[in-house]
Design a protein around this motif. Structure first.
Motif, mmCIF file in Angstrom:
data_model
loop_
_atom_site.group_PDB
_atom_site.id
_atom_site.type_symbol
_atom_site.label_atom_id
_atom_site.label_comp_id
_atom_site.label_asym_id
_atom_site.label_seq_id
_atom_site.Cartn_x
_atom_site.Cartn_y
_atom_site.Cartn_z
ATOM 1 N N GLN A 5 2.963 -13.752 1.796
ATOM 2 C CA GLN A 5 3.044 -12.533 2.612
ATOM 3 C C GLN A 5 2.592 -11.307 1.815
ATOM 4 O OE1 GLN A 5 3.592 -12.541 5.787
ATOM 5 N NE2 GLN A 5 3.986 -14.765 5.790
ATOM 6 N N LEU A 9 -0.465 -8.866 2.765
ATOM 7 C CA LEU A 9 -0.308 -7.413 2.878
ATOM 8 C C LEU A 9 -1.239 -6.687 1.918
ATOM 9 C CD1 LEU A 9 3.562 -7.008 3.246
ATOM 10 C CD2 LEU A 9 1.824 -6.625 4.988
ATOM 11 N N HIS A 12 -4.666 -6.693 3.416
ATOM 12 C CA HIS A 12 -4.778 -5.825 4.595
ATOM 13 C C HIS A 12 -4.798 -4.347 4.210
ATOM 14 C CE1 HIS A 12 -4.291 -4.461 8.725
ATOM 15 N NE2 HIS A 12 -3.323 -3.662 8.292
ATOM 16 N N THR A 13 -3.927 -3.973 3.286
ATOM 17 C CA THR A 13 -3.902 -2.557 2.883
ATOM 18 C C THR A 13 -5.190 -2.170 2.159
ATOM 19 O OG1 THR A 13 -2.663 -3.247 0.904
ATOM 20 C CG2 THR A 13 -1.391 -2.398 2.776
ATOM 21 N N ARG A 108 0.060 2.635 -2.870
ATOM 22 C CA ARG A 108 -0.063 1.193 -2.618
ATOM 23 C C ARG A 108 0.176 0.398 -3.896
ATOM 24 N NH1 ARG A 108 -4.376 -2.064 -3.521
ATOM 25 N NH2 ARG A 108 -4.471 -4.035 -2.328
ATOM 26 N N PHE A 208 8.564 -3.758 2.056
ATOM 27 C CA PHE A 208 7.719 -3.942 3.238
ATOM 28 C C PHE A 208 7.729 -2.715 4.149
ATOM 29 C CE2 PHE A 208 7.809 -8.903 3.326
ATOM 30 C CZ PHE A 208 6.986 -8.892 2.214
ATOM 31 N N ILE A 211 5.487 -0.134 2.613
ATOM 32 C CA ILE A 211 4.081 -0.500 2.825
ATOM 33 C C ILE A 211 3.675 -0.250 4.275
ATOM 34 C CG2 ILE A 211 2.461 -2.425 2.852
ATOM 35 C CD1 ILE A 211 3.975 -3.593 0.463
ATOM 36 N N GLN A 212 4.582 -0.531 5.186
ATOM 37 C CA GLN A 212 4.302 -0.290 6.605
ATOM 38 C C GLN A 212 4.125 1.204 6.886
ATOM 39 O OE1 GLN A 212 7.268 -1.909 9.231
ATOM 40 N NE2 GLN A 212 6.383 -0.960 11.059
ATOM 41 N N GLU A 215 0.812 2.347 5.576
ATOM 42 C CA GLU A 215 -0.294 1.926 6.427
ATOM 43 C C GLU A 215 -0.338 2.740 7.718
ATOM 44 O OE1 GLU A 215 -3.642 -0.482 7.374
ATOM 45 O OE2 GLU A 215 -2.593 0.085 5.527
#
Length: 605
Positions: A5, A9, A12-13, A108, A208, A211-212, A215
């Motif tokens: 995961q 992530l 994706h970031t 990040r 998480f 990070i969310q 984003e």
């Protein structure tokens, strides 16, 4: 797994950052396009701007060309708005997003570092638990083996009591070690479970969540930038609309009637349409006279001034060659008539013209024509920068009037400039007189004298051109220009060359290059020329002169003159420093040669 995961992530970031950087590059290229477009628009506007002091600048007096000039100016402002778009996009989007990308990368990196750290911690706890478990398992096995060995030794009758006791103690020791390992394993397991719960329910969810949020902020920021992208464009739309409105307003100001009228005013000649051609009856046994042109009849209604006969009404030059016309008469050598009293070359003499002036013999004109040097005068005209005579006599009356008026205005402006300089120098001189330490007052006297001379010359030029202008506008009667030109007031060369040069440009087929006042000079009468001769001849003169200074003339034989006055030269200086001059038929005398500027007529006897 959780590690998978984190890897997803992280990918994706990173993709999100790549999208943001791609958008920044897109906006940057858009700003470069806007700048290039604005530059091209400005160059286009500059390319079609009228060049200063050129013929194109004169063309922009028409409403249509002025509207085009307004369009060029508005296009320049239009280009400026595209430069504003580029500047605002650079500052509000490109610059801001570039800084934000750097911050986003740091954030990040920090979040994924915390995630990896938490993952490593839980893995360490798991390893500790596994080690404690293996130790507990090993101690339990050792305790079982020691117990079995003790029971075997205790059952064997051959083993001594001491060996049995030793085996029993060893079994108890191993059992105690197993109990200790069990307690340690239980404690390690409880701690691991606590750490694992904290890891999966607190640390990792927090990471998480951060990070969310990071984003989501990135997505929100790129959306706001896109909105700013549109707003920057929208902000200049009102100004661009005003530019377009001004172009529309300029287009609506185009007046076709006004433009056509300006063309008419610019090129109208002032001539009247030609009249009917008269019937020439060749059956009559009479002396055949020279045929008159249809152009000459346009002035035969009394508006022109016939000088040599009532039957001669128009211009003869377009239809008769000069050598043929000159062969009609043998021009006698005649001295020039007296000059006008005014300093202006075309000023009215005292009282109206007498009939003798109206009937001045044609031979006088031909004498002036034949004794002139037209080619030399033409070269001088070219040196002055023009292709025609100074008085614009090669132009039609209306065009000549405009040119003369323009010349008078230019000279008046020059006079005003000289006057302003003189006033400034006068004030400076007064300051020097009051404060000698600031400068020498005598140092400006030379310049003041030069300015005074320049002003006087310019005023004489204005009088000369105003005289020609007055004659064209009809404020003075059209008369023979020989006195004005023969006087040589403003030109040291033979003045009649003006007329001759202009006449040389006429072609035998009738092309027109002379103005109306000169046309009347060369009219040929239908009657005999002997009837037109004037018996009275003025006293001979050898040229003209201009008084440079005022001379009182108190001694016997001298004559008083005023500065700037024009007079006739009767006798040039014989070496004694005196020049004999004449003002009129009754006034003549001597003046110092240094007081006058003499223009000798080389053709006078």
């Amino acid at each position: 797994s959780l590690q998978d995961q984190f890897d997803n992530l992280e990918k994706h970031t990173q993709w999100g950052i790549d999208v943001l950087e791609k958008y920044i590059k897109f906006v940057k290229e858009r700003t470069e396009i806007e700048l290039s477009y604005a530059k091209q628009l400005r160059n286009l506007s500059k390319k079609y701007q009228p060049k200063k002091n050129s013929k194109e600048e004169e063309e922009y007096r028409y409403t249509s060309t002025r509207a085009f000039l307004a369009t060029l100016n508005e296009m320049n402002d239009y280009a400026g708005q595209h430069e504003v778009i580029s500047e605002n996009m650079t500052s509000l989007i490109t610059g801001e997003l570039t800084r934000y990308v750097q911050e986003l990368k740091q954030e990040r990196k920090s979040h994924f570092h915390d995630g990896r750290k938490a993952q490593q911690h839980i893995e360490t706890c798991w390893k500790q638990l596994e080690a404690s478990k293996r130790r507990f398992e090993r101690d339990c096995k050792e305790a079982d083996r020691a117990q079995q060995y003790f029971e075997k030794m205790d059952a064997d009758i051959n083993v001594t009591k001491a060996d049995v006791e030793k085996a029993r103690q060893q079994a108890q020791l191993r059992h105690q070690m197993a109990e200790d390992s069990k307690a340690e394993y239980s404690s390690t397991l409880q701690k691991f479970n606590s750490e694992q719960h904290e890891h999966y329910y607190t640390h990792i969810p927090n990471i998480f969540q951060k990070i969310q949020e990071m984003e989501e902020r990135r997505i929100l920021r790129i959306g706001e930038s896109m909105k700013t992208f549109a707003d920057v464009d929208r902000q200049v739309i009102p100004i661009i609309g005003k530019c377009l409105d001004e172009i529309t307003k300029a287009a609506e100001s185009v007046d076709h009637k006004n433009d056509s009228q300006m063309v008419i005013e610019a090129f109208k000649s002032g001539f009247e349409p030609p009249g009917d051609v008269e019937f020439e009856d060749f059956t009559q046994p009479m002396k055949r006279t020279v045929s008159e042109s249809s152009l000459s009849n346009s002035r035969g209604d009394g508006k022109s001034e016939p000088k040599f006969g009532s039957k001669s009404k128009g211009k003869l030059w377009p239809f008769i060659k000069k050598n043929k016309l000159m062969s009609l008469l043998t021009p006698p050598h005649q001295p020039p008539p007296p000059p006008p009293a005014s300093a202006s070359p075309s000023a009215v003499p005292n009282g109206p013209q007498s009939p003798k002036q109206q009937k001045e013999p044609l031979s006088h004109r031909f004498n002036e024509f034949m004794t002139s040097k037209p080619k030399i005068h033409c070269f001088r005209s070219l040196k002055r920068g023009g292709a025609g005579p100074e008085d614009f006599s090669n132009l039609p009356p209306e065009q000549r009037r405009k040119k003369l008026q323009q010349k008078v205005d230019e000279l008046n402006k020059d006079i005003q400039k000289e006057l302003d300089q003189r006033d400034a120098l006068t004030k400076m001189k007064d300051v020097y007189i009051k404060n000698p330490q600031m400068g020498d007052a005598a140092s400006v006297d030379h310049r003041l004298a030069e300015l005074a001379q320049n002003i006087e010359k310019l005023r004489l030029e204005v009088q000369k051109f105003e005289g020609w202008l007055a004659e064209v506008e009809g404020r003075l009667p059209a008369r023979n220009e020989q006195p004005r030109r023969q006087s040589g007031m403003y030109e040291p060369q033979h003045p009649s060359a003006v007329n001759s040069c202009a006449q040389d440009r006429e072609s035998p087929d009738g092309s027109y290059t002379e103005e109306q006042s000169q046309e009347t000079e060369m009219k040929v009468p239908a009657t005999d020329f002997d009837d037109e001769f004037d018996d009275e001849e003025p006293l001979p003169t050898i040229g003209t002169c201009k008084a440079l200074y005022t001379f009182e003339g108190q001694n016997e034989g001298t004559i008083s003159v005023a500065e700037g006055e024009m007079l006739y030269v009767i006798e040039e200086d014989k070496g004694d420093g005196w020049t004999r001059i004449r003002r009129n038929e009754d006034e003549e005398g001597y003046v110092p040669t240094s007081y006058v500027e003499v223009y000798l007529d080389k053709n006078a006897k």
